[in-house]
Write a protein that holds these residues in place. Structure first.
Motif, PDB file in Angstrom:
ATOM      1  N   ASP A  42       0.811  -1.222   0.000  1.00 25.66           N
ATOM      2  CA  ASP A  42       0.000   0.000   0.000  1.00 25.66           C
ATOM      3  C   ASP A  42       0.847   1.277   0.000  1.00 25.66           C
ATOM      4  O   ASP A  42       0.316   2.379   0.034  1.00 25.66           O
ATOM      5  CB  ASP A  42      -0.983   0.006   1.175  1.00 25.66           C
ATOM      6  CG  ASP A  42      -0.304   0.037   2.535  1.00 25.66           C
ATOM      7  OD1 ASP A  42       0.948   0.128   2.615  1.00 25.66           O
ATOM      8  OD2 ASP A  42      -1.030  -0.036   3.541  1.00 25.66           O
ATOM      9  N   THR A  44       2.606   2.685   2.219  1.00 30.86           N
ATOM     10  CA  THR A  44       2.560   3.523   3.418  1.00 30.86           C
ATOM     11  C   THR A  44       3.819   3.390   4.264  1.00 30.86           C
ATOM     12  O   THR A  44       4.079   4.236   5.108  1.00 30.86           O
ATOM     13  CB  THR A  44       1.339   3.179   4.299  1.00 30.86           C
ATOM     14  OG1 THR A  44       1.425   1.809   4.694  1.00 30.86           O
ATOM     15  CG2 THR A  44       0.035   3.458   3.556  1.00 30.86           C
ATOM     16  N   ARG A  82       7.598   5.020   8.392  1.00 32.53           N
ATOM     17  CA  ARG A  82       6.254   5.396   7.930  1.00 32.53           C
ATOM     18  C   ARG A  82       6.425   6.541   6.938  1.00 32.53           C
ATOM     19  O   ARG A  82       7.025   7.576   7.255  1.00 32.53           O
ATOM     20  CB  ARG A  82       5.405   5.852   9.110  1.00 32.53           C
ATOM     21  CG  ARG A  82       5.029   4.747  10.055  1.00 32.53           C
ATOM     22  CD  ARG A  82       4.189   5.301  11.217  1.00 32.53           C
ATOM     23  NE  ARG A  82       3.793   4.238  12.110  1.00 32.53           N
ATOM     24  CZ  ARG A  82       4.503   3.845  13.173  1.00 32.53           C
ATOM     25  NH1 ARG A  82       5.644   4.439  13.468  1.00 32.53           N
ATOM     26  NH2 ARG A  82       4.059   2.857  13.931  1.00 32.53           N
ATOM     27  N   ASP A  84       4.350   8.728   5.750  1.00 32.34           N
ATOM     28  CA  ASP A  84       3.706   9.996   6.081  1.00 32.34           C
ATOM     29  C   ASP A  84       4.425  10.768   7.187  1.00 32.34           C
ATOM     30  O   ASP A  84       4.093  11.919   7.464  1.00 32.34           O
ATOM     31  CB  ASP A  84       2.231   9.804   6.430  1.00 32.34           C
ATOM     32  CG  ASP A  84       2.006   8.948   7.664  1.00 32.34           C
ATOM     33  OD1 ASP A  84       2.978   8.434   8.258  1.00 32.34           O
ATOM     34  OD2 ASP A  84       0.827   8.769   8.033  1.00 32.34           O
TER      35      ASP A  84
END
Length: 122
Positions: A42, A44, A82, A84
């Motif tokens: 995904d 992420t 991560r 983000d």
């Protein structure tokens, strides 16, 4: 704004001997057969080459950004971030340092001579 796979791809393209592959729907970057950056399906999280003996300290220093690798990857020099939580400058440092772990030292030296030496992310 979170860092994307495209951002990482732009950095990786600049690095000698680096190339991209897709394995089981996951984007990975290699030098030879060594994987030095890999994304979750995904996109992420980003796993990257990192000294085993230093990863617990890295994760402890910023657990909102860094994670220990999954059980199957604990034996490798590997840690996870991560996406983000990364900013572009930090991502660049991580990607270049991970590449340095798998490329021959002479290639890293030549890259430094062409672009200037970098301080390792640690």
């Amino acid at each position: 704004m979170p860092v994307t796979v495209e951002d990482v791809r732009a950095v990786a393209r600049e690095l000698p001997r680096a190339y991209e592959v897709v394995v089981h729907d996951r984007v990975k970057f290699r030098v030879g057969q060594s994987v030095w950056v890999a994304f979750s399906r995904d996109e992420t999280t980003m796993g990257f080459a990192f000294p085993k003996e230093e990863r617990e300290a890295l994760v402890a220093s910023d657990p909102a950004t860094f994670l220990m690798p999954g059980k199957g990857d604990l034996r490798y020099h590997w840690v996870v971030a991560r996406m983000d939580a990364l900013d572009p400058e930090e991502m660049r440092e991580i990607v270049v340092d991970a590449w340095r772990m798998v490329v021959p030292k002479s290639v890293a030296r030549a890259h430094d001579e062409a672009t200037g030496p970098r301080t390792p992310h640690r």
